[in-house]
Design a protein around this motif. Structure first.
Motif: not given
Length: 410
Positions: A292-296, A268-276, A256-266
């Motif tokens: 993907h489009e809705e998340a964007m 604390t981070s910006q769009l470029d981190a999500y795209l990466e 589940y580490a990727p799921v945690y990272r996704l939350l962290e991006i939303f």
């Protein structure tokens, strides 16, 4: 209320006892039924006269299944109202709870049969109980009945007052968790209650604060669910999930580490981190049903909120364009969307090509945000103290009131 027997002045409990006996022996012949009914009524009367109300309730409940299956609904409500009222005659709170528990257990058998009526009787029983814990026990029975009987819509109004009830019941943490988790599951299936469901899910996860890792790991799947629900929700832009123990544990979880990272991006981070993230974790996006489009779209809005919270009060259009990765003619569209979503309060200065921020929503309101708020309050307090000192000094020096106001404003 339906009259259960021909003799209108018969004591209600005895009238109920007679009706129950007649229903229980209705399939037997008169030579069998009449003496059986008489014996049953006699036994009930003896218990009533001797004040053995708990035993009387047990006797009346022995044929509860037959009564629930065969009595007309009006008679059924009357019968159980009389039985429930025996709880008021208990000799102690423990005896009252024992009686209520017996009644509740009988009512949740065959929950598909007349579930609304059974639920009504349970809530009448709830109101009969004086002890907070007793009410909690019966509420759990009602909740179980509503779920099994597929009438959860009847208990949703009570769930929305659950926090008030929990304070009254004074129950332990594990019991709160059970209720929060049940409430979130019920509300998730109730149209128009998605936000309330998420609120209870967050409260469930927050209840693990201070627990050991093994206990918190019980909520691992629910932590993942909360993250995915937050990311999917088009109108939720703030949460404190990152600070919660069951969520933090996901950071080092192989699955589940990727799921945690996704939350962290939303948060604390910006769009470029999500795209990466999306480029290297497209399978995760698909696995959890994310679009993907809705998340964007959501990430663009949250990125704009991030700019607003960290900036000096003005954000150049060029920074918005680069951060959100949009064309020049789309910048104002996204600013308007952020304003409409109540993420920011702002004005667009088209001449200077900047957006002027007057207020913004913090994506996370944790310890750093509390420190910032404390510093702001301290600054305001100091400013007020300075004004008071100026006014006091002006007063002592004999400055006219009109000038005092001018000095304070200055």
């Amino acid at each position: 209320m339906t009259t259960l027997v021909e003799t209108s002045d018969e004591e209600p409990t005895m009238a109920v006892a007679r009706t129950i006996a007649e229903l229980a022996w209705s399939q037997g012949g008169a030579d069998i039924a009449e003496p059986a009914v008489a014996q049953y009524v006699s036994e009930a009367e003896a218990l009533l006269v001797s004040g053995r109300f708990s035993d009387l309730a047990s006797l009346l409940l022995t044929s509860a299944d037959v009564v629930l299956a065969n009595a007309p609904e009006k008679d059924l409500e009357c019968i159980f109202t009389v039985i429930c009222n025996l709880v008021n005659k208990a000799q102690s709170p423990d005896e009252a709870l024992e009686m209520a528990d017996q009644i509740g257990n009988k009512l949740i058998v065959q929950p598909i049969d007349k579930p609304a009526l059974r639920l009504k009787i349970l809530f009448h029983l709830y109101n009969m109980l004086a002890t907070p814990y007793g009410r909690f026990v019966i509420f759990k029975r009602a909740l179980k009945l509503a779920i099994l009987g597929k009438v959860t819509e009847l208990i949703v109004p009570s769930l929305k007052r659950l926090d008030t009830f929990i304070k009254e019941w004074n129950i332990g943490n594990s019991e709160k968790r059970e209720l929060y988790l049940t409430a979130t599951n019920v509300l998730k299936e109730t149209k128009g209650s998605g936000k309330e469901s998420f609120v209870f899910l967050v409260k469930y996860l927050a209840s693990f604060a201070g627990e050991d890792a093994a206990t918190a790991s019980e909520a691992k799947e629910d932590a993942v669910r909360a993250i995915i629900e937050f990311v999917k929700a088009p109108d939720m832009f703030q949460c404190d999930l990152l600070e919660m123990l069951p969520v933090r544990q996901l950071e080092r979880d192989a699955k589940y580490a990727p799921v945690y990272r996704l939350l962290e991006i939303f948060l604390t981070s910006q769009l470029d981190a999500y795209l990466e993230f999306q480029n290297s974790n497209s399978a995760t996006i698909k696995t959890y049903g994310l679009v993907h489009e809705e998340a964007m779209t959501k990430m663009r809005l949250m990125s704009l909120a991030g700019l607003a919270s960290k900036g000096s009060g003005e954000i150049p259009y060029s920074v918005v364009r680069e951060t959100l990765k949009v064309a020049d003619d789309e910048v104002e569209y996204w600013i308007v969307r952020a304003i409409g979503s109540k993420l920011v309060e702002a004005k667009m200065d088209q001449m200077r090509q900047v957006v002027v921020i007057s207020r913004c929503t913090e994506r996370v309101f944790g310890a750093p945000q509390w420190r910032e708020l404390r510093n702001k309050l301290a600054g305001w307090k100091e400013n007020i103290s300075s004004v008071e000192r100026i006014l006091e000094s002006a007063k002592q020096s004999g400055v006219p009131q009109g000038l005092q106001a001018a000095v304070a404003a200055h």
